[in-house]
Write an enzyme that holds these catalytic residues in place. Structure first.
Site, PDB file in Angstrom:
ATOM      1  N   GLY A   8       0.838  -1.217   0.000  1.00 48.95           N
ATOM      2  CA  GLY A   8       0.000   0.000   0.000  1.00 48.95           C
ATOM      3  C   GLY A   8       0.855   1.242   0.000  1.00 48.95           C
ATOM      4  O   GLY A   8       0.624   2.179   0.761  1.00 48.95           O
ATOM      5  N   GLY A  12      -0.562   8.093   1.253  1.00 46.27           N
ATOM      6  CA  GLY A  12      -0.606   8.222   2.708  1.00 46.27           C
ATOM      7  C   GLY A  12       0.638   7.745   3.434  1.00 46.27           C
ATOM      8  O   GLY A  12       1.777   8.109   3.093  1.00 46.27           O
ATOM      9  N   ILE A  13       0.422   6.915   4.433  1.00 49.43           N
ATOM     10  CA  ILE A  13       1.510   6.462   5.308  1.00 49.43           C
ATOM     11  C   ILE A  13       2.523   5.611   4.529  1.00 49.43           C
ATOM     12  O   ILE A  13       3.740   5.774   4.679  1.00 49.43           O
ATOM     13  CB  ILE A  13       0.912   5.682   6.509  1.00 49.43           C
ATOM     14  CG1 ILE A  13       0.107   6.652   7.405  1.00 49.43           C
ATOM     15  CG2 ILE A  13       2.000   4.982   7.306  1.00 49.43           C
ATOM     16  CD1 ILE A  13      -0.728   5.989   8.494  1.00 49.43           C
ATOM     17  N   SER A 138      -2.919   0.028  14.677  1.00 51.06           N
ATOM     18  CA  SER A 138      -3.662   1.268  14.971  1.00 51.06           C
ATOM     19  C   SER A 138      -3.889   1.368  16.478  1.00 51.06           C
ATOM     20  O   SER A 138      -3.982   0.334  17.153  1.00 51.06           O
ATOM     21  CB  SER A 138      -5.021   1.223  14.270  1.00 51.06           C
ATOM     22  OG  SER A 138      -5.888   2.220  14.795  1.00 51.06           O
ATOM     23  N   TYR A 151     -12.665  -3.070  12.444  1.00 46.62           N
ATOM     24  CA  TYR A 151     -11.319  -2.511  12.260  1.00 46.62           C
ATOM     25  C   TYR A 151     -10.479  -2.741  13.532  1.00 46.62           C
ATOM     26  O   TYR A 151      -9.333  -3.184  13.449  1.00 46.62           O
ATOM     27  CB  TYR A 151     -11.444  -1.012  11.966  1.00 46.62           C
ATOM     28  CG  TYR A 151     -10.147  -0.289  11.682  1.00 46.62           C
ATOM     29  CD1 TYR A 151      -9.468  -0.480  10.480  1.00 46.62           C
ATOM     30  CD2 TYR A 151      -9.593   0.603  12.595  1.00 46.62           C
ATOM     31  CE1 TYR A 151      -8.292   0.200  10.205  1.00 46.62           C
ATOM     32  CE2 TYR A 151      -8.423   1.292  12.334  1.00 46.62           C
ATOM     33  CZ  TYR A 151      -7.768   1.092  11.131  1.00 46.62           C
ATOM     34  OH  TYR A 151      -6.599   1.771  10.865  1.00 46.62           O
TER      35      TYR A 151
END
Ligand code: NAP
Length: 241
Positions: A8, A12-13, A138, A151
């Protein structure tokens, strides 16, 4: 030369981690799934600055696609030193509204992807008797979040995997850690209103939302460190202490 795969990586990150690694002279295989254009732009931008990265399309929620990503890396570079399991999805909904399909999607994209990537890469790390796996989880995996049960469950599973795998792979010289960010300004949070963001900021002791680069700094430290494994490190501005 060290070799890293970032999942990914186009946005973003993952993008910030890719830039950090590339600028350290690490060969990065930047994985993307749907964001081909952003991946190509990132590759071009880094090339202009004198850094070469590879980009590779794969949906890492499928074992066969992960196998292709690892095979490409091993064929070209003969080894893989770092795996950054960053790819993930989020979904905000009431617990009573989560369908089996939503649940399955959350688990395959967030948990199975880490399982497949780690298992396929570890085969080669064991041969080298060294390696470093960093899972982006997270704070919700630590504390749980209302309306983010699926999540939170997925991210807690990743942290469980991190701890267990660190114990199993420590004797083989492979370190496994999680970085569990607080709120970071990326597309994942694009649906929050200005007012909601301000409310969240007011709950954070450092009074600011994080940047993708804040997460990349933690990853950088974990890569350089030699004595940290099985840990969950949370760049979150003090939101959760
Ligand atoms: P983002 O901008 O939405 O990026 C998510 C990335 O995950 C995208 O690049 C996407 O790739 C990739 N991805 C999702 N499913 C994939 C799959 N099956 N195969 C390959 N790639 C896949 O969000 P972000 O904030 O940077 O999120 C990165 C990670 O940080 C996630 O694991 C997220 O849960 C975690 N995180 C974020 C925050 C935050 O506040 N932003 C906080 C804590 C944790 P494509 O676009 O190419 O499809």
């Amino acid at each position: 030369m060290k070799v890293a795969i970032v999942t990914g990586a186009a946005k973003g990150i993952g993008r910030a981690i890719t830039i950090m690694l590339a600028k350290k002279g690490i060969k990065v295989i930047a994985n993307y799934n749907t964001s081909q254009k952003q991946a190509e732009e990132l590759q071009k931008q880094l090339k202009k600055e004198g850094w070469d990265i590879d980009i590779f399309q794969a949906d890492v929620s499928h074992r066969e696609e992960v196998k292709k990503l690892i095979a490409y890396t091993i064929k070209k570079y003969k080894k893989v030193d770092y795996i950054i399991n960053n790819a993930g999805i989020s979904q905000y909904q009431l617990f009573t509204e989560i369908t089996d399909e939503n649940w399955e999607k959350m688990m395959t994209n967030n948990v199975n992807s880490v399982f497949y990537m780690s298992q396929e890469a570890v085969k080669y790390m064991l041969q080298e008797h060294q390696g470093c796996i960093i899972n982006i989880s997270s704070i919700w995996g630590i504390t749980g979040a209302s309306c983010e049960v699926a999540y939170s469950t997925a991210k807690a599973a990743i942290d469980g995997m991190t701890k267990a795998l660190a114990k199993e792979l420590g004797p083989s010289g492979i370190r496994v850690n999680s970085v569990a960010p607080g709120m970071i300004m990326t597309d994942m949070n694009q649906d929050f209103s200005k007012q909601e963001i301000e409310e969240i900021k007011s709950q954070i002791p450092l009074e600011k939302i994080g940047k993708p680069e804040d997460v990349a700094k933690c990853v950088e430290w974990l890569i350089e460190d030699e004595y940290t494994t099985g840990q969950i490190i949370s760049p979150n501005g003090g939101w959760v202490i």
